[in-house]
Write a protein that holds these residues in place. Structure first.
Motif, mmCIF file in Angstrom:
data_model
loop_
_atom_site.group_PDB
_atom_site.id
_atom_site.type_symbol
_atom_site.label_atom_id
_atom_site.label_comp_id
_atom_site.label_asym_id
_atom_site.label_seq_id
_atom_site.Cartn_x
_atom_site.Cartn_y
_atom_site.Cartn_z
ATOM 1 N N TYR B 35 54.419 32.235 33.686
ATOM 2 C CA TYR B 35 54.966 31.014 33.121
ATOM 3 C C TYR B 35 55.725 30.248 34.193
ATOM 4 O O TYR B 35 56.307 30.823 35.115
ATOM 5 C CB TYR B 35 55.970 31.333 31.989
ATOM 6 N N GLN B 37 58.969 27.687 34.357
ATOM 7 C CA GLN B 37 60.086 27.150 33.572
ATOM 8 C C GLN B 37 60.863 26.162 34.430
ATOM 9 O O GLN B 37 61.632 26.552 35.314
ATOM 10 C CB GLN B 37 61.007 28.262 33.084
ATOM 11 N N GLY B 40 65.847 22.930 32.272
ATOM 12 C CA GLY B 40 66.045 22.159 31.047
ATOM 13 C C GLY B 40 64.889 22.219 30.074
ATOM 14 O O GLY B 40 64.923 21.548 29.030
ATOM 15 N N GLN B 41 63.881 23.009 30.383
ATOM 16 C CA GLN B 41 62.720 23.113 29.502
ATOM 17 C C GLN B 41 62.417 24.568 29.175
ATOM 18 O O GLN B 41 62.913 25.489 29.823
ATOM 19 C CB GLN B 41 61.501 22.464 30.163
ATOM 20 N N GLY B 42 61.592 24.750 28.175
ATOM 21 C CA GLY B 42 61.118 26.081 27.866
ATOM 22 C C GLY B 42 59.976 26.472 28.781
ATOM 23 O O GLY B 42 59.362 25.622 29.425
ATOM 24 N N PRO B 43 59.694 27.757 28.881
ATOM 25 C CA PRO B 43 58.592 28.200 29.743
ATOM 26 C C PRO B 43 57.250 27.626 29.296
ATOM 27 O O PRO B 43 57.013 27.456 28.100
ATOM 28 C CB PRO B 43 58.613 29.726 29.564
ATOM 29 N N LEU B 91 58.200 32.881 35.750
ATOM 30 C CA LEU B 91 58.407 34.084 34.949
ATOM 31 C C LEU B 91 57.095 34.833 34.783
ATOM 32 O O LEU B 91 56.056 34.233 34.517
ATOM 33 C CB LEU B 91 58.932 33.713 33.559
#
Lengths: 114, 115
Positions: B35, B37, B40-43, B91
């Motif tokens: 992932y 990331q 300030g954002q999701g993965p 990630l």
């Protein structure tokens, strides 16, 4: 495509109090799972709780519980008796039968105040 | 049980340079994910492997990103050449099987800064 929306960028709660984090999602699928993940500062993301869409009963894990409203496509997380260690980013995520990937919201930064 | 391991934890490079990240999943986990990331954002999923085969790489920028999972265990993610917008945490996650009901376990991530 699925979308996950977390409308609260930041929240704070006093230690020992209860806080609820909101999450809404959009999907046309019937079979799916919803998750809440916790990401403490500079630490890895861990699963807090998960909910199967076909189960009407809300999931609970110790101090963490969800309010799953399938018709409203809402999936909120309630943290009871908040502890300092609960300070973290919380991500709501969706996984559907049509696509095995997790779709995350933008997260809510929770601060527990002593 | 050991968790998902990633290295390095931090990397600073200049734009147009190349960089590689390594991931070792939980033992016995057949499925591995990378992932991205952004702050300030999701993965966002880049690529998913089932054993050593690619299940989904639809969001991987293939002109600069590549990934492999030799022998169905460890995996490497490479960026060449890097751009400023690649600054992010990368990630790695693993799960026992591929399936929407599977719980994914995440590593600590590699924080990349491109100058």
């Amino acid at each position: 495509a699925q979308t996950v929306t977390q409308s609260q960028p930041e929240m704070s709660v006093q230690e020992a109090e209860t806080v609820t984090l909101s999450c809404t999602y959009d999907t046309s699928e019937n079979n799916y799972y919803l998750f809440w993940y916790k990401q403490p500062p500079s630490r890895q993301m861990i699963l807090v709780i998960r909910q199967e869409a076909y189960k009407q009963q809300n999931a609970t894990e110790n101090r963490f519980s969800v309010n799953f409203q399938k018709a409203a496509k809402s999936f909120s997380l309630k943290i009871s008796d908040s502890q300092l260690g609960d300070t973290a980013m919380y991500f709501c995520a969706f996984s559907g039968a049509g696509s095995y990937q997790l779709t995350f919201g933008k997260g809510t930064k929770l601060s527990v105040i002593p | 049980e050991a968790g998902v391991a990633q290295s390095p934890r931090y990397k600073i490079i200049e734009k147009r340079q190349s960089v590689a990240f390594w991931c070792n999943p939980i033992s016995g986990h057949a499925t591995l994910y990378w992932y991205q990331q952004i702050l300030g954002q999701g993965p966002k999923l880049l690529i998913q492997f089932q054993n050593n085969g690619v299940v989904d790489d639809s969001q991987l920028p293939k002109d600069r990103f590549s990934a492999e999972r030799l022998k169905g265990v460890d995996s490497t993610l490479k960026i060449q050449p890097a751009k400023l917008e690649d600054s992010a945490v990368y990630l790695c996650a693993s799960s026992k099987l591929a399936g929407y009901q599977e719980t994914q376990y995440f590593g600590p991530g590699t924080r990349l800064l491109v100058l």
